[in-house]
Structures are given as C-alpha cells and as structure tokens.
Write a protein that holds these residues in place. Structure first.
Motif: not given
Length: 296
Positions: A187, A191, A184
């Motif tokens: 990610r 981004h 997580n």
C-alpha cells in the motif's frame, strides 16, 4: 540540519538497522523478522537514491534545463515506491513458503530486543525527517520519512505477533504476520509511485498556496488593474505561477513594470519557493489560449 544531511543520516541508520534486524532474524529464525530486515535493505537503497536525486535537484539551471533540476526528487520517490513493492512481493513469497513448512521461532527475547531498538531509532529519525521535508517541501525527504514510519509500524506489528507466538506456540502467526506486513508495504509503495507520477505531470499548486496567491492578487486588484489566466505548477521544491495583468493602455511602460514588479515580489514573499511570471496587457486586450490553432 539540511535535507542532504538528514538523508546521509538515514543511510547510516539503515546500515545499522539492517545489522540489528538481520541478527534478530538469525537468532530467532522468524520469517516476519526476516521480512522486517528485508524492508530495511529497501530503506538503504531508497535513502542512497534519494541522496543522489536531492544532489541533482540542487543544481542550478543550465542551458539544457533552464527551469532547474527540481523534479529529480520525484524520481527518488517513484524509485523508492518500486523498491517497496518489490520487497513486499519477496516477503509474500517467503511467508507462503513458511505457511507450507512451519518452523518454531527461538531466542525471542534477544531478537525482539534488537527489533525494538532499531524501531525506536527509525521512529525518531522519521519524525525529524518528515518535519524537515515539509518545511523544505522536499518530496524525496518526505518519501523517505514515510517509508521509515512504515518500517516502524512493521516492526511494532512483528514484535506483537512474535510475542503472541511465544505465548501460544502458534507458529502460523509468524507467516501470517509477515503477510500482513507485506500488504501494508504494498500500500505504501503504491502511494509513493502514484504521488511521484502526479508530480512529474506538473500538478497545480496546493490549495493553501493557491489561496495565498489569490489573496495577494485581491490586494492589488481595483478598477484599473485586473488579473486573469492564472496557471500554476510545482516541480520539487519550486512553485511556479504564470498570469496576465491588465491595466490602462495610457500607462507608461515604466509605471506598468513597477506595479508588476511589486505584485511579483508580493507573491514570492507570500509563498516561499515561488517563481512568478506576469505578462502585461492593456485593459481592453484579451488573450485566447483556447483557440483551436493554439492546440496543434
């Protein structure tokens, strides 16, 4: 409270949560709590760098930077993204080691209590920072807020997982949870890096801001005035538009300049932080930016 004040508060809270989560890991021996504490270290580094970049971005234009220093905030976002990715890789390494050599967790009640307290504090600050970041269009503040939200969800997952370990005795849940936390975080880091890279490459204005710009231009357009060759870009908190305004060649320079000033003021009032630059041209004159000789 201003952007820099929120970032100072983020630095102070990061120090507090590092202490709380490190204590929780020390008492429990949980690798997932260790991963959570490591992410708080990244929070601290990101908040400190964001504070530095926001300070740079606030500097006025100078001879070497005539358009200001607003893009410094994108460096902050990219740096925080890289830190997040590095932390995630470290967590994956620790989780892999714990899969090979599983260990029981201890003193779950106290450890989970400390994790919950730090998570609530992070959640409250992240919510306030995200609102302020959007209000001021501060990429650095918004990136730090999103990272804090990631930390909140990470802590929530850790708490749920460790409760499961306590109820079932399945020690493999601890490193499994740490692995999910790391994925997580990866990610979110990717981004942030992508968003900052796009900002450094002069992205156009957001759809909502461009719609406001066109609405203003439509109000001024009529048979004797038209607009074309509109280009836009954003740099940190600032927004820029450049365009051509065509009008009758019989108009005096004073009259044309007065209309242009009205249009520029209307644009900058409609989009906060916007700087508009309009070039005057006679109605029968066109500018050709796509001429091959202009691309050399």
């Amino acid at each position: 409270m201003q952007v820099r004040s929120y970032l100072k508060l983020s630095v102070a809270l990061a120090l507090l949560t590092i202490a709380l989560k490190t204590a929780a890991w020390w008492w429990t021996g949980s690798v997932s709590l260790a991963a959570d504490a490591l992410e708080s270290l990244v929070n601290l580094a990101g908040a400190v760098f964001a504070l530095a970049m926001v300070t740079v971005a606030a500097r006025p234009p100078d001879e070497d930077h005539p358009f200001g220093h607003h893009k410094a905030e994108f460096f902050s976002s990219g740096f925080e993204g890289v830190l997040i990715i590095a932390a995630a890789l470290g967590i994956l390494w620790a989780a892999g080691h714990r899969f090979l050599t599983p260990q029981p967790v201890e003193s779950l009640g106290l450890g989970l209590g400390l994790a919950i307290v730090s998570s609530v504090l992070n959640g409250l600050l992240a919510w306030a920072m995200l609102r302020k970041g959007r209000e001021h269009r501060s990429m650095a503040l918004e990136a730090d807020a999103r990272h804090l939200f990631t930390d909140v969800w990470t802590s929530a997952g850790v708490v749920v997982g460790l409760v499961g370990v306590g109820l079932t005795g399945w020690t493999w849940l601890d490193p499994l949870l740490a692995t999910l936390v790391a994925l997580n975080i990866l990610r979110e880091g990717a981004h942030l890096v992508w968003t900052s890279s796009q900002g450094l490459m002069d992205q156009a204005l957001e759809t909502e801001s461009l719609a406001l710009v066109h609405q203003v231009l439509d109000e001024f357009s009529h048979q004797t005035i038209r607009f074309d060759h509109l280009v836009s870009r954003r740099a940190g908190q600032r927004r820029f538009v450049d365009l051509h305004m065509h009008m009758p060649s019989s108009w005096s320079l004073g009259r044309a300049a007065a209309v242009r000033s009205s249009v520029e003021q209307a644009l900058m009032s409609a989009v906060p932080g916007l700087r508009a630059s309009i070039q005057l041209l006679p109605m029968d004159v066109e500018a050709h930016f796509d001429d091959p000789k202009d691309l050399i």
